[in-house]
Write an enzyme that holds these catalytic residues in place. Structure first.
Site, PDB file in Angstrom:
ATOM      1  N   LYS A  11     -33.306 -58.828  37.051  1.00  0.00           N
ATOM      2  CA  LYS A  11     -34.540 -58.000  37.188  1.00  0.00           C
ATOM      3  C   LYS A  11     -35.869 -58.772  37.197  1.00  0.00           C
ATOM      4  O   LYS A  11     -35.806 -60.127  37.086  1.00  0.00           O
ATOM      5  CB  LYS A  11     -34.470 -57.161  36.011  1.00  0.00           C
ATOM      6  CG  LYS A  11     -33.488 -56.006  36.000  1.00  0.00           C
ATOM      7  CD  LYS A  11     -33.627 -55.142  34.575  1.00  0.00           C
ATOM      8  CE  LYS A  11     -32.440 -54.099  34.553  1.00  0.00           C
ATOM      9  NZ  LYS A  11     -32.703 -53.431  33.314  1.00  0.00           N
ATOM     10  N   TYR A  51     -31.542 -45.760  41.324  1.00  0.00           N
ATOM     11  CA  TYR A  51     -31.717 -45.114  40.286  1.00  0.00           C
ATOM     12  C   TYR A  51     -31.367 -43.605  40.086  1.00  0.00           C
ATOM     13  O   TYR A  51     -31.955 -43.045  39.001  1.00  0.00           O
ATOM     14  CB  TYR A  51     -32.825 -45.687  39.385  1.00  0.00           C
ATOM     15  CG  TYR A  51     -32.271 -47.150  38.969  1.00  0.00           C
ATOM     16  CD1 TYR A  51     -31.429 -47.520  38.061  1.00  0.00           C
ATOM     17  CD2 TYR A  51     -33.073 -48.203  39.596  1.00  0.00           C
ATOM     18  CE1 TYR A  51     -31.409 -48.801  37.824  1.00  0.00           C
ATOM     19  CE2 TYR A  51     -32.799 -49.456  39.258  1.00  0.00           C
ATOM     20  CZ  TYR A  51     -31.889 -49.843  38.434  1.00  0.00           C
ATOM     21  OH  TYR A  51     -31.719 -51.196  38.103  1.00  0.00           O
ATOM     22  N   ASN A 114     -35.050 -56.178  30.434  1.00  0.00           N
ATOM     23  CA  ASN A 114     -34.065 -56.836  29.545  1.00  0.00           C
ATOM     24  C   ASN A 114     -33.137 -57.821  30.632  1.00  0.00           C
ATOM     25  O   ASN A 114     -32.086 -58.092  30.527  1.00  0.00           O
ATOM     26  CB  ASN A 114     -33.066 -55.671  29.132  1.00  0.00           C
ATOM     27  CG  ASN A 114     -32.429 -54.797  30.145  1.00  0.00           C
ATOM     28  OD1 ASN A 114     -32.441 -55.245  31.190  1.00  0.00           O
ATOM     29  ND2 ASN A 114     -31.841 -53.969  29.539  1.00  0.00           N
ATOM     30  N   HIS A 117     -28.921 -56.059  35.277  1.00  0.00           N
ATOM     31  CA  HIS A 117     -28.320 -54.924  35.149  1.00  0.00           C
ATOM     32  C   HIS A 117     -26.961 -55.194  35.481  1.00  0.00           C
ATOM     33  O   HIS A 117     -26.755 -56.156  36.314  1.00  0.00           O
ATOM     34  CB  HIS A 117     -29.074 -53.982  36.285  1.00  0.00           C
ATOM     35  CG  HIS A 117     -28.253 -52.939  36.918  1.00  0.00           C
ATOM     36  ND1 HIS A 117     -28.197 -51.324  36.225  1.00  0.00           N
ATOM     37  CD2 HIS A 117     -27.156 -52.969  38.004  1.00  0.00           C
ATOM     38  CE1 HIS A 117     -27.237 -50.956  36.903  1.00  0.00           C
ATOM     39  NE2 HIS A 117     -26.739 -51.760  38.131  1.00  0.00           N
ATOM     40  N   GLU A 128     -22.810 -49.107  43.760  1.00  0.00           N
ATOM     41  CA  GLU A 128     -23.916 -50.264  43.773  1.00  0.00           C
ATOM     42  C   GLU A 128     -23.605 -51.279  44.476  1.00  0.00           C
ATOM     43  O   GLU A 128     -24.592 -51.801  45.374  1.00  0.00           O
ATOM     44  CB  GLU A 128     -23.952 -50.652  42.227  1.00  0.00           C
ATOM     45  CG  GLU A 128     -24.586 -49.612  41.506  1.00  0.00           C
ATOM     46  CD  GLU A 128     -24.432 -49.864  39.964  1.00  0.00           C
ATOM     47  OE1 GLU A 128     -25.272 -49.096  39.368  1.00  0.00           O
ATOM     48  OE2 GLU A 128     -24.005 -51.144  39.671  1.00  0.00           O
TER      49      GLU A 128
END
Length: 140
Positions: A11, A51, A114, A117, A128
Protein backbone atom coordinates in the site's frame (compact mmCIF):
# COMPACT_ATOMS: atom_id res chain seq x y z
CA UNK A 1 -0.90 -28.87 0.76
CA UNK A 2 -1.75 -27.18 -2.51
CA UNK A 3 0.34 -24.89 -4.69
CA UNK A 4 -1.79 -21.82 -5.30
CA UNK A 5 -1.64 -18.15 -6.20
CA UNK A 6 -2.84 -15.15 -4.27
CA UNK A 7 -2.91 -11.41 -4.74
CA UNK A 8 -1.04 -8.82 -2.70
CA UNK A 9 -0.79 -5.04 -2.65
CA UNK A 10 1.97 -3.09 -0.98
CA UNK A 11 0.00 0.00 0.00
CA UNK A 12 0.91 3.70 -0.38
CA UNK A 13 2.11 4.08 3.21
CA UNK A 14 4.77 1.44 2.59
CA UNK A 15 5.81 2.60 -0.88
CA UNK A 16 6.09 6.20 0.42
CA UNK A 17 8.56 4.97 3.03
CA UNK A 18 10.49 2.88 0.48
CA UNK A 19 9.63 -0.43 2.18
CA UNK A 20 8.81 -2.49 -0.92
CA UNK A 21 11.99 -4.57 -0.69
CA UNK A 22 11.58 -5.18 3.04
CA UNK A 23 7.94 -6.27 2.62
CA UNK A 24 8.90 -8.56 -0.25
CA UNK A 25 11.76 -10.01 1.78
CA UNK A 26 9.25 -11.09 4.46
CA UNK A 27 6.96 -12.61 1.81
CA UNK A 28 9.81 -14.52 0.20
CA UNK A 29 11.29 -15.64 3.54
CA UNK A 30 7.81 -16.95 4.35
CA UNK A 31 7.88 -19.28 1.36
CA UNK A 32 6.03 -17.22 -1.24
CA UNK A 33 7.37 -16.46 -4.69
CA UNK A 34 6.55 -13.25 -6.58
CA UNK A 35 5.41 -14.35 -10.06
CA UNK A 36 4.04 -10.98 -11.25
CA UNK A 37 4.60 -7.45 -10.03
CA UNK A 38 3.83 -3.89 -11.11
CA UNK A 39 4.12 -0.50 -9.51
CA UNK A 40 1.29 1.86 -10.38
CA UNK A 41 -0.86 4.66 -9.08
CA UNK A 42 -4.56 3.85 -8.91
CA UNK A 43 -7.05 6.33 -10.31
CA UNK A 44 -10.13 7.07 -8.23
CA UNK A 45 -12.23 5.01 -10.67
CA UNK A 46 -9.86 2.04 -10.41
CA UNK A 47 -9.80 2.15 -6.59
CA UNK A 48 -13.60 2.46 -6.47
CA UNK A 49 -13.95 -0.54 -8.78
CA UNK A 50 -11.40 -2.66 -6.92
CA UNK A 51 -12.91 -1.92 -3.50
CA UNK A 52 -16.49 -1.87 -4.80
CA UNK A 53 -17.48 -4.64 -2.41
CA UNK A 54 -17.12 -2.05 0.37
CA UNK A 55 -19.00 0.79 -1.37
CA UNK A 56 -21.78 0.92 1.24
CA UNK A 57 -19.44 0.81 4.23
CA UNK A 58 -18.57 3.99 6.15
CA UNK A 59 -14.82 3.66 5.45
CA UNK A 60 -15.16 3.33 1.65
CA UNK A 61 -14.34 6.95 0.70
CA UNK A 62 -11.42 7.10 3.12
CA UNK A 63 -10.09 3.81 1.72
CA UNK A 64 -10.33 5.04 -1.88
CA UNK A 65 -8.65 8.33 -0.95
CA UNK A 66 -5.84 6.48 0.82
CA UNK A 67 -5.29 3.94 -1.95
CA UNK A 68 -5.01 6.75 -4.54
CA UNK A 69 -2.68 8.86 -2.40
CA UNK A 70 0.50 7.33 -3.80
CA UNK A 71 1.93 4.41 -5.73
CA UNK A 72 1.10 0.82 -4.88
CA UNK A 73 2.83 -2.42 -5.83
CA UNK A 74 0.38 -5.05 -7.09
CA UNK A 75 1.71 -8.61 -6.98
CA UNK A 76 0.82 -12.21 -7.65
CA UNK A 77 2.32 -14.55 -5.08
CA UNK A 78 2.69 -18.30 -5.50
CA UNK A 79 3.34 -21.02 -2.96
CA UNK A 80 1.89 -23.80 -0.87
CA UNK A 81 -1.46 -22.58 0.50
CA UNK A 82 -0.51 -19.10 -0.68
CA UNK A 83 -3.74 -17.37 0.42
CA UNK A 84 -3.46 -18.51 4.03
CA UNK A 85 0.32 -18.14 4.09
CA UNK A 86 0.19 -14.54 2.82
CA UNK A 87 -2.46 -13.63 5.39
CA UNK A 88 -0.29 -15.13 8.12
CA UNK A 89 2.76 -13.16 6.96
CA UNK A 90 0.71 -9.93 6.73
CA UNK A 91 -0.77 -10.26 10.21
CA UNK A 92 -4.07 -8.98 11.58
CA UNK A 93 -5.71 -5.98 9.89
CA UNK A 94 -5.30 -3.96 13.06
CA UNK A 95 -1.53 -3.74 13.60
CA UNK A 96 -2.08 -3.60 17.38
CA UNK A 97 -3.43 -7.16 17.14
CA UNK A 98 -0.87 -8.44 14.62
CA UNK A 99 1.70 -11.04 15.65
CA UNK A 100 5.30 -9.96 16.15
CA UNK A 101 7.36 -10.03 12.95
CA UNK A 102 4.38 -9.72 10.59
CA UNK A 103 4.24 -7.05 7.89
CA UNK A 104 1.52 -5.10 9.65
CA UNK A 105 3.14 -5.31 13.09
CA UNK A 106 6.50 -4.17 11.75
CA UNK A 107 5.49 -1.56 9.15
CA UNK A 108 1.86 -0.41 9.56
CA UNK A 109 1.05 3.15 10.59
CA UNK A 110 -2.64 2.50 11.37
CA UNK A 111 -5.53 0.12 10.65
CA UNK A 112 -6.03 1.77 7.24
CA UNK A 113 -2.38 2.49 6.48
CA UNK A 114 -1.42 -1.08 7.31
CA UNK A 115 1.12 -1.50 4.49
CA UNK A 116 -0.41 -4.56 2.80
CA UNK A 117 -3.54 -6.02 1.27
CA UNK A 118 -3.98 -9.72 0.62
CA UNK A 119 -6.78 -11.80 -0.84
CA UNK A 120 -9.00 -13.54 1.70
CA UNK A 121 -9.85 -16.59 -0.43
CA UNK A 122 -8.72 -18.41 -3.55
CA UNK A 123 -11.87 -17.19 -5.31
CA UNK A 124 -11.19 -13.55 -4.46
CA UNK A 125 -7.52 -14.00 -5.35
CA UNK A 126 -8.51 -15.02 -8.89
CA UNK A 127 -10.78 -11.96 -9.21
CA UNK A 128 -8.19 -9.58 -7.79
CA UNK A 129 -5.36 -11.00 -9.92
CA UNK A 130 -7.48 -10.60 -13.06
CA UNK A 131 -8.21 -6.97 -12.12
CA UNK A 132 -4.51 -6.09 -12.41
CA UNK A 133 -2.84 -8.77 -14.54
CA UNK A 134 -3.39 -10.72 -17.73
CA UNK A 135 -2.08 -14.27 -18.08
CA UNK A 136 0.95 -13.10 -20.06
CA UNK A 137 2.06 -10.96 -17.09
CA UNK A 138 2.42 -13.94 -14.74
CA UNK A 139 5.63 -15.92 -15.01
CA UNK A 140 5.53 -18.90 -12.68
Amino acid sequence: MALERTFSIIKPDATRRNLTGKVNALLEAGGLRIVAQKRLRLSTAQAEAFYGVHKDRPFFRSLVDFMTSGPIVAQVLEGENAVARNREIMGATNPANAAEGTIRKVFAESIEANSAHGSDSAENAAIEIAFFFSGIDIVG
